[in-house]
Design an enzyme around this catalytic site. Structure first.
Site, PDB file in Angstrom:
ATOM      1  N   HIS A 133       1.676   8.876  -3.800  1.00 26.13           N
ATOM      2  CA  HIS A 133       2.309   9.767  -3.141  1.00 26.13           C
ATOM      3  C   HIS A 133       1.824  10.291  -1.751  1.00 26.13           C
ATOM      4  O   HIS A 133       1.867  11.445  -1.429  1.00 26.13           O
ATOM      5  CB  HIS A 133       2.538  10.932  -4.077  1.00 26.13           C
ATOM      6  CG  HIS A 133       3.312  10.507  -5.203  1.00 26.13           C
ATOM      7  ND1 HIS A 133       4.802  10.322  -5.186  1.00 26.13           N
ATOM      8  CD2 HIS A 133       3.092  10.288  -6.493  1.00 26.13           C
ATOM      9  CE1 HIS A 133       5.097   9.821  -6.551  1.00 26.13           C
ATOM     10  NE2 HIS A 133       4.350  10.085  -7.274  1.00 26.13           N
ATOM     11  N   ASP A 164       1.366   4.631   0.107  1.00 19.92           N
ATOM     12  CA  ASP A 164       2.559   4.242  -0.267  1.00 19.92           C
ATOM     13  C   ASP A 164       3.334   3.261   0.571  1.00 19.92           C
ATOM     14  O   ASP A 164       4.106   2.219   0.160  1.00 19.92           O
ATOM     15  CB  ASP A 164       3.605   5.451  -0.498  1.00 19.92           C
ATOM     16  CG  ASP A 164       3.238   6.147  -1.809  1.00 19.92           C
ATOM     17  OD1 ASP A 164       1.862   5.638  -2.308  1.00 19.92           O
ATOM     18  OD2 ASP A 164       3.962   7.029  -2.223  1.00 19.92           O
ATOM     19  N   GLU A 177       6.482  12.062   3.218  1.00 20.82           N
ATOM     20  CA  GLU A 177       6.328  13.188   2.452  1.00 20.82           C
ATOM     21  C   GLU A 177       6.873  14.175   2.758  1.00 20.82           C
ATOM     22  O   GLU A 177       6.676  14.405   3.889  1.00 20.82           O
ATOM     23  CB  GLU A 177       4.739  13.441   2.080  1.00 20.82           C
ATOM     24  CG  GLU A 177       3.787  12.088   1.488  1.00 20.82           C
ATOM     25  CD  GLU A 177       4.318  11.704   0.082  1.00 20.82           C
ATOM     26  OE1 GLU A 177       5.014  12.295  -0.865  1.00 20.82           O
ATOM     27  OE2 GLU A 177       4.559  10.489  -0.187  1.00 20.82           O
ATOM     28  N   ASP A 216       6.994   5.315   4.680  1.00 18.75           N
ATOM     29  CA  ASP A 216       7.330   6.139   3.912  1.00 18.75           C
ATOM     30  C   ASP A 216       7.056   7.828   4.245  1.00 18.75           C
ATOM     31  O   ASP A 216       6.193   8.065   5.204  1.00 18.75           O
ATOM     32  CB  ASP A 216       6.040   6.056   2.475  1.00 18.75           C
ATOM     33  CG  ASP A 216       6.445   7.006   1.362  1.00 18.75           C
ATOM     34  OD1 ASP A 216       7.449   6.967   0.784  1.00 18.75           O
ATOM     35  OD2 ASP A 216       5.519   7.853   1.161  1.00 18.75           O
TER      36      ASP A 216
END
Length: 571
Positions: A168, A173, A29, A27
């Protein structure tokens, strides 16, 4: 009305079992939603196989720009947190190494993979094109709308009651996505998806009707060969090859084929026929022959079988190069397209001073007017009587010797001219001249090698099959005349004798390839050229001409390795 359950795949049809597949669930960000305009602030990844965690990867990333307030509010990642963190140029190779050889998994993978691909392009790293599983798409395929109105990661985490709550942040995640993935894999196992190949193929576009057609493959053997999809009027819709016929054909009915025309083909098919082959070479050759015979509507190659182009010298007092479809002895080629043939024609006219005009010139008392090529010094104007047949003949001889591999002097002349252009700082002209010479060397080399193979009345070759047995091919005038195998423990020479005795009779004609289809001869030549192939028998020496274009392959490789040296303009 009940329907029969789909046939269970046997063990040898599973491909790569899911329990043996290594997944890297990751994942990201980021500073925003655009892979081109925004960048990564955090990467989290978990490597799993067979339900066991093999390792984790987690780091903040200095985006080298400000983080928008709305992103800070969503992720909790502030500018202070990323100050001093490694930059993406440092983090990216470490992540690629962590994920190497694995299947990438992400929730809404298009977003995360898009950012990683853009980062690879921006920082000069090769994108390895791994297999990718999107848990959003998989969830939508597996779960009903009533069961999962939303496929957001937080919604799926709540549905499956997993122990990790998405927040998040990249690693958390990713860990939540791992648990979601395992729950989804349990669901797809109940509908017959047990291998990586089937998982990658399990997409929404596959209709139940298509899946039910898997029974069309039940009679096929698990051997190499060629398969033919047939339509309701017995027409051949599509032809393909496979190392395992049953497994390959079943994939059409369990996969969502991305190409619209093949989805349509599968919906029309009522039967699949197969031709078992001894080994992959025979399958490839038979596929070519079947494509030529049937011209299936759903094979792109059927639409590209418009024949080949050749260059030949015209039969007149002042011969010139002419593009033809039907070759004769001494023709140059083959060329797949007219443009390729014309490029070779231009290069040959650079290498040897044969005339470029198309007018017919009588041997005596020509009355033409010199054209611009005469003014440029590229033609001696035989059309105006300024060059006799005898004076013109050396150019024709030089061209024929170059094509036959008897004399490579024109190559040396072109290479010397290239150096002159470079020395005069005419770099763009030098680059054009270099590419033209490289293309000519490749074209003549290919034609000479194909012609050399086609000249052999009979050749028998063998390759190891990887299991201490042998694959055999009997080749006559460039065509595969017979194929067979000697499995481990079987005496090979009696097999060879039987293959030769049963081989197809090939009657050659007088063309450069003795009538063999260029594509088939090229396939056979590639097989013979592979490391490990052994020559069992050849009834005459298989040789290359002393001055063949193959001697210039090294020059071409060096020229391509230094491709930019003739494009420097000094600015």
């Amino acid at each position: 009305m009940s329907t029969a359950p789909a046939a269970q795949l046997s063990f040898d049809e599973l491909g790569t079992p899911l329990r043996d597949t290594t997944f890297v669930v990751f994942d990201l960000e980021t500073t925003g939603g655009s892979a081109n305009a925004d960048t990564i602030t955090e990467i989290g990844a978990v490597k799993v196989r067979g339900g066991r965690v093999l390792g984790t990867f987690s780091t903040l990333v200095d985006p080298e720009r400000g983080i928008p307030p709305q992103i800070v509010a969503l992720t909790g990642i502030t500018q202070l947190m990323v100050t001093g963190a490694p930059r993406l140029a440092t983090v990216l190779p470490a992540f690629l190494e962590f994920a190497a050889g694995s299947v990438l998994v992400a929730h809404n993978s298009g977003f995360d993979v898009g950012f990683v691909k853009a980062a690879c392009e921006r920082h000069g790293y090769h994108w390895p094109k791994p297999s990718v599983v999107c848990t959003v798409k998989l969830a939508r395929r597996v779960l009903t709308r009533d069961e999962a109105p939303s496929c957001r990661l937080s919604a799926l985490a709540q549905l499956f009651r997993i122990g990790t709550t998405p927040n998040h942040r990249a690693l958390v995640d990713a860990q939540a996505t791992v648990e979601v993935l395992h729950h989804l894999l349990e669901r797809v196992g109940s509908v017959g998806v047990h291998s990586l190949e089937e998982l990658l193929a399990y997409l929404p576009e596959v209709t139940p009707a298509q899946r039910r057609k898997r029974e069309l493959a039940t009679h096929l053997p698990s051997t190499p060969g060629v398969y033919l999809f047939r339509g309701p009027s017995e027409e051949v819709l599509y032809v393909g090859t496979a190392s395992d016929l049953r497994r390959r054909v079943r994939q059409y009915f369990t996969a969502s084929e991305g190409r619209k025309r093949l989805r349509e083909m599968v919906s029309l098919a009522v039967r699949v026929d197969a031709v078992e082959c001894a080994h992959p070479l025979e399958a490839e050759v038979r596929e070519l022959r079947l494509l030529t015979a049937h011209k299936p509507a759903y094979n792109r190659r059927s639409k590209n079988q418009g024949g080949w182009w050749w260059l030949t010298l015209t039969d007149e007092p002042f011969p010139r190069l002419s593009l033809v479809r039907t070759p004769r002895a001494g023709a140059i080629g083959p060329f797949r397209s007219r443009r390729q043939a014309e490029a070779a024609q231009d290069a040959l006219q650079d290498a040897v001073p044969v005339r470029a005009c198309a007018q017919r010139i009588p041997a005596r008392n020509p009355t033409g007017t010199p054209c611009a090529l005469f003014e440029l010094g590229r033609c001696k104007a035989p059309c105006a009587g300024r060059q006799s047949v005898e004076e013109y003949r050396p150019a024709v001889t030089a061209l024929r010797d170059l094509v036959a591999g008897r004399d490579a002097t024109p190559f040396r002349g072109m290479a010397a001219h290239l150096e002159d252009l470079s020395g005069a700082h005419r770099f763009e002209d030098a680059a054009t001249h270099r590419d033209r010479l490289s293309g000519l060397v490749r074209a003549l080399d290919r034609g000479q090698r194909l012609a050399g193979l086609a000249a052999l009345p009979e050749l028998v070759a063998a390759r190891p099959d990887g299991e201490r047995g042998w694959e055999f091919a009997v080749v006559r005038h460039g065509r595969l005349a017979s194929a067979g195998v000697a499995r481990r423990g079987v005496p090979p020479m009696p097999v060879v004798a039987n293959l030769v005795a049963a081989a197809e009779t090939v009657l050659p004609d007088d063309g450069p390839l003795r009538g063999a289809p260029p594509e088939e001869t090229a396939v056979v030549l590639r097989w013979l050229d592979r490391p490990g192939t052994r020559l069992v028998h050849c009834d005459q020496p298989w040789t290359s001409p002393a001055a063949s274009a193959g001697a210039w392959r090294g020059w071409v490789q060096r020229a391509e390795a230094g491709r930019d040296q003739y494009r420097i303009t000094g600015h």
